[in-house]
Scaffold this motif. Structure first.
Motif, PDB file in Angstrom:
ATOM      1  N   GLU A  25      43.016  44.460  42.011  1.00 20.29           N
ATOM      2  CA  GLU A  25      42.566  43.132  42.117  1.00 20.29           C
ATOM      3  C   GLU A  25      42.481  42.633  40.526  1.00 20.29           C
ATOM      4  O   GLU A  25      43.157  41.398  40.329  1.00 20.29           O
ATOM      5  N   LEU A  26      42.080  43.059  39.972  1.00 21.04           N
ATOM      6  CA  LEU A  26      41.540  42.575  38.406  1.00 21.04           C
ATOM      7  C   LEU A  26      42.793  42.792  37.441  1.00 21.04           C
ATOM      8  O   LEU A  26      43.071  41.867  36.746  1.00 21.04           O
ATOM      9  N   LEU A  27      43.476  43.853  37.773  1.00 22.09           N
ATOM     10  CA  LEU A  27      44.751  43.966  36.848  1.00 22.09           C
ATOM     11  C   LEU A  27      45.680  42.837  37.175  1.00 22.09           C
ATOM     12  O   LEU A  27      46.271  42.280  36.263  1.00 22.09           O
ATOM     13  N   ALA A  28      45.889  42.623  38.525  1.00 22.68           N
ATOM     14  CA  ALA A  28      46.752  41.622  38.962  1.00 22.68           C
ATOM     15  C   ALA A  28      46.304  40.156  38.572  1.00 22.68           C
ATOM     16  O   ALA A  28      47.226  39.200  38.098  1.00 22.68           O
ATOM     17  N   GLN A  29      44.844  40.042  38.523  1.00 23.87           N
ATOM     18  CA  GLN A  29      44.293  38.481  37.843  1.00 23.87           C
ATOM     19  C   GLN A  29      44.542  38.324  36.755  1.00 23.87           C
ATOM     20  O   GLN A  29      44.623  37.117  36.035  1.00 23.87           O
TER      21      GLN A  29
END
Length: 268
Positions: A25-29
């Motif tokens: 999730e964080l890498l995508a964000q």
């Protein structure tokens, strides 16, 4: 700061839940196209779909990390879809807790070793060529505090996670010697509040151990007096995945509320 991994392609194994999901999730964000791989065919697609609805580029690939055939397929699918791989987060792992090592079956020892060590080996074997084609990248191997010190009930788990720690260092030196631009580091979480604690303890066979309250355990065991969260680990992974850590390789990032450093009795 936003867009720390903008334009990069990341693979997160064991990415359907817990720490892996938080990392994905964080890498995508932060701008990466994320490939979530897992054996969980329910949560994995749900996470990829949720990230897609939020405007991020994410796909799910079903994967048993112990299967070499599937690793070849996953690498080929990533190359065909994205043409590159910049970030590998070898996160998939299991933990089997037993009261004594003499009570651990050889089957459980081998199952844990297959996921925690063989899976990481295969991730490197099949992902390094993709990274080398584009001239660099970051490999992040998920170890554990148990990979830095022994635990009376986690001898087998500690053996695998200690192996991951030194494997990361060895591959870091191999990549440095090759001058291929690939950095390799390990991450060592302590007590992190994830769903695994609410199951039978550390993923042990059903009925063998009672579920553990991570907050209560962390209150007693960590200098900071609380459990960490999956996002805390994801923040560390983001740093290692981004160009902010361009001079960091062959080391370990410990995210454990101070447990490895020592003890700090708190005043009433």
């Amino acid at each position: 700061m936003t867009g720390q991994v903008e334009g990069k392609v990341a693979l997160v194994t064991g990415g359907a839940s817990g720490i892996g999901a938080a990392v994905a999730e964080l890498l995508a964000q932060e701008g990466a196209s994320v490939v979530i791989s897992d054996v969980d065919e329910l949560k994995g697609p749900e996470l990829a779909a949720a990230l897609g609805r939020a405007g991020h580029d994410a796909i799910f690939l079903h994967q048993d990390v112990t299967s070499e055939t599937r690793w070849a397929d996953v690498a080929a699918e990533i190359e065909q879809r994205f043409g590159r791989l910049d970030i590998l987060v070898s996160n998939a792992g299991i933990g089997i807790l037993v009261p004594s090592i003499v009570e651990m079956s050889l089957d459980d020892w081998r199952r844990q070793t297959a996921v925690n060590l063989d899976g990481v080996f295969l991730s490197v074997k099949y992902c390094l060529p993709l990274m080398r084609k584009r001239g660099g990248g970051s490999v992040i191997m998920m170890s554990s505090l148990a990979g830095l010190r022994g635990s009376a009930t986690l001898a087998g788990y500690s053996a695998t996670k200690g192996g991951v720690r030194l494997f990361a260092k060895a591959i870091a030196m191999e990549c440095a010697a090759a001058g291929d631009g690939i950095r390799v580091n390990s991450v060592h979480p302590g007590i992190i509040d994830t769903p695994i604690w609410r199951k039978d303890s550390m993923g042990a066979p059903s009925g063998q151990n009672a579920p553990v309250d991570p907050e209560e355990l962390a209150r007693l065991a960590t200098p900071l007096g609380r459990a960490g969260h999956a996002r805390d680990v994801a923040n560390g992974v983001l740093y290692l995945a981004s160009d902010a850590s361009s001079y960091v390789t062959g080391t370990e990032l410990v995210i454990d509320g101070g447990m490895f450093a020592g003890t700090a009795p708190r005043r009433p």
